[in-house]
Design a protein around this motif. Structure first.
Motif, mmCIF file in Angstrom:
data_model
loop_
_atom_site.group_PDB
_atom_site.id
_atom_site.type_symbol
_atom_site.label_atom_id
_atom_site.label_comp_id
_atom_site.label_asym_id
_atom_site.label_seq_id
_atom_site.Cartn_x
_atom_site.Cartn_y
_atom_site.Cartn_z
ATOM 1 N N UNK A 57 -29.881 -9.755 9.230
ATOM 2 C CA UNK A 57 -28.770 -8.697 8.704
ATOM 3 C C UNK A 57 -28.113 -9.615 7.471
ATOM 4 N N UNK A 58 -27.652 -9.041 6.409
ATOM 5 C CA UNK A 58 -27.173 -9.397 5.034
ATOM 6 C C UNK A 58 -25.535 -9.082 5.288
ATOM 7 N N UNK A 59 -24.825 -9.912 4.451
ATOM 8 C CA UNK A 59 -23.377 -9.545 4.527
ATOM 9 C C UNK A 59 -23.049 -8.992 3.058
ATOM 10 N N UNK A 60 -22.493 -7.858 2.842
ATOM 11 C CA UNK A 60 -22.092 -7.570 1.570
ATOM 12 C C UNK A 60 -20.569 -7.762 1.493
ATOM 13 N N UNK A 61 -20.049 -8.809 0.544
ATOM 14 C CA UNK A 61 -18.797 -8.910 -0.061
ATOM 15 C C UNK A 61 -18.474 -7.892 -0.902
ATOM 16 N N UNK A 62 -17.576 -7.142 -0.287
ATOM 17 C CA UNK A 62 -17.192 -5.914 -1.365
ATOM 18 C C UNK A 62 -15.806 -5.937 -1.767
ATOM 19 N N UNK A 63 -15.591 -5.452 -3.007
ATOM 20 C CA UNK A 63 -14.352 -5.410 -3.633
ATOM 21 C C UNK A 63 -14.439 -4.035 -4.649
ATOM 22 N N UNK A 64 -13.409 -3.329 -4.579
ATOM 23 C CA UNK A 64 -13.379 -2.120 -5.359
ATOM 24 C C UNK A 64 -12.119 -2.244 -6.339
ATOM 25 N N UNK A 65 -12.307 -1.584 -7.344
ATOM 26 C CA UNK A 65 -11.100 -1.093 -8.158
ATOM 27 C C UNK A 65 -10.761 0.355 -8.298
ATOM 28 N N UNK A 66 -9.684 0.776 -8.170
ATOM 29 C CA UNK A 66 -9.393 2.169 -8.093
ATOM 30 C C UNK A 66 -8.052 2.664 -9.343
ATOM 31 N N UNK A 67 -8.210 3.806 -9.531
ATOM 32 C CA UNK A 67 -7.150 4.340 -10.485
ATOM 33 C C UNK A 67 -6.267 5.214 -9.395
ATOM 34 N N UNK A 68 -5.213 5.442 -9.841
ATOM 35 C CA UNK A 68 -4.012 5.988 -9.263
ATOM 36 C C UNK A 68 -3.506 7.496 -9.584
ATOM 37 N N UNK A 69 -2.801 8.330 -9.153
ATOM 38 C CA UNK A 69 -2.234 9.324 -9.693
ATOM 39 C C UNK A 69 -1.015 8.662 -10.507
ATOM 40 N N UNK A 70 -0.794 9.418 -11.649
ATOM 41 C CA UNK A 70 0.495 8.798 -12.538
ATOM 42 C C UNK A 70 1.816 9.112 -11.749
ATOM 43 N N UNK A 71 1.824 10.049 -10.902
ATOM 44 C CA UNK A 71 3.082 10.494 -10.116
ATOM 45 C C UNK A 71 2.654 11.199 -8.917
ATOM 46 N N UNK A 72 3.536 11.397 -8.042
ATOM 47 C CA UNK A 72 3.433 12.029 -6.665
ATOM 48 C C UNK A 72 2.776 13.519 -7.088
ATOM 49 N N UNK A 73 3.581 14.016 -7.878
ATOM 50 C CA UNK A 73 3.140 15.401 -8.263
ATOM 51 C C UNK A 73 1.760 15.689 -8.694
ATOM 52 N N UNK A 74 1.205 14.554 -9.339
ATOM 53 C CA UNK A 74 -0.423 14.675 -9.772
ATOM 54 C C UNK A 74 -1.357 14.059 -8.615
ATOM 55 N N UNK A 75 -0.629 13.609 -7.524
ATOM 56 C CA UNK A 75 -1.765 13.181 -6.477
ATOM 57 C C UNK A 75 -2.501 14.330 -5.846
ATOM 58 N N UNK A 76 -3.727 14.095 -5.875
ATOM 59 C CA UNK A 76 -4.863 14.914 -5.375
ATOM 60 C C UNK A 76 -4.654 15.123 -3.900
ATOM 61 N N UNK A 77 -4.706 16.137 -3.347
ATOM 62 C CA UNK A 77 -4.391 16.561 -1.720
ATOM 63 C C UNK A 77 -5.654 17.085 -1.024
ATOM 64 N N UNK A 78 -6.487 17.879 -1.802
ATOM 65 C CA UNK A 78 -7.540 18.488 -1.504
ATOM 66 C C UNK A 78 -8.697 17.916 -2.176
#
Length: 187
Positions: free
Chosen positions: A1-22
């Motif tokens: 078994x191998x171990x994958x040390x994972x890290x992610x960077x992510x972008x976010x909505x600029x406001x609650x109004x722009x948050x993707x919900x579906x």
């Protein structure tokens, strides 16, 4: 078994109004995947880094841009999630577990998998290295910044908030942890 040390960077909505919900509530859209592959003896075998072009949050949120140093030009030059994830899956191989710093990367990856219609059954067991570090070094359940943990074990951290650098920083901490505890938790 191998171990994958994972890290992610992510972008976010600029406001609650722009948050993707579906089709999902999208708190973070992956823009960078970084990982270090370790063999069964926790020795580094390979690394992976790729930029992802977001579909929903296509303009960098200012806070995320300042934190990561990732620009609009960087994400525009990224590859589609499906392409990057397919390469990442192949790179991971068949028999592996994820090691992450904290629980957030696992949560974001699961959400992005649902967003793009991938079965979550693909997700391997994931171990929170921060939890093990806190138990062995801090003796508390508080959150510890990865860069502070790297310094606490006597190593020099790479620049934070680059996915590959953070994966490497996690490996630097991992090298100072009791491996038997990690193996016990992963069984």
């Amino acid at each position: 078994m191998n171990y994958i040390v994972l890290d992610l960077e992510w972008n976010q909505a600029k406001s609650k109004k722009q948050l993707v919900r579906k089709p999902v509530i999208l708190h973070g859209e992956i823009i960078q995947i970084g990982a270090v592959k370790l063999d069964p003896d926790f020795q580094t075998v390979d690394t992976f880094r790729s930029m992802v072009a977001p579909v929903h949050y296509t303009t960098m949120q200012k806070y995320v841009e300042r934190l990561t140093g990732i620009s609009n030009e960087d994400i525009a030059a990224g590859k589609p999630f499906e392409e990057v994830f397919r390469r990442f899956q192949q790179w991971c191989g068949e028999d592996f577990s994820f090691l992450t710093w904290g629980k957030e990367d696992e949560r974001i990856l699961r959400t992005n998998l649902r967003l793009y219609g991938y079965p979550e059954a693909w997700m391997p067991k994931t171990l929170d290295v921060e939890r093990i570090f806190n138990a062995q070094f801090v003796r508390a359940k508080n959150q510890t910044a990865l860069s502070k943990a790297v310094e606490q074990v006597g190593e020099t951290p790479l620049t934070a908030h680059d996915a590959l650098h953070d994966a490497i920083n996690t490996v630097l901490v991992l090298n100072h942890l009791e491996k038997q505890e990690i193996l016990r938790v992963l069984r």
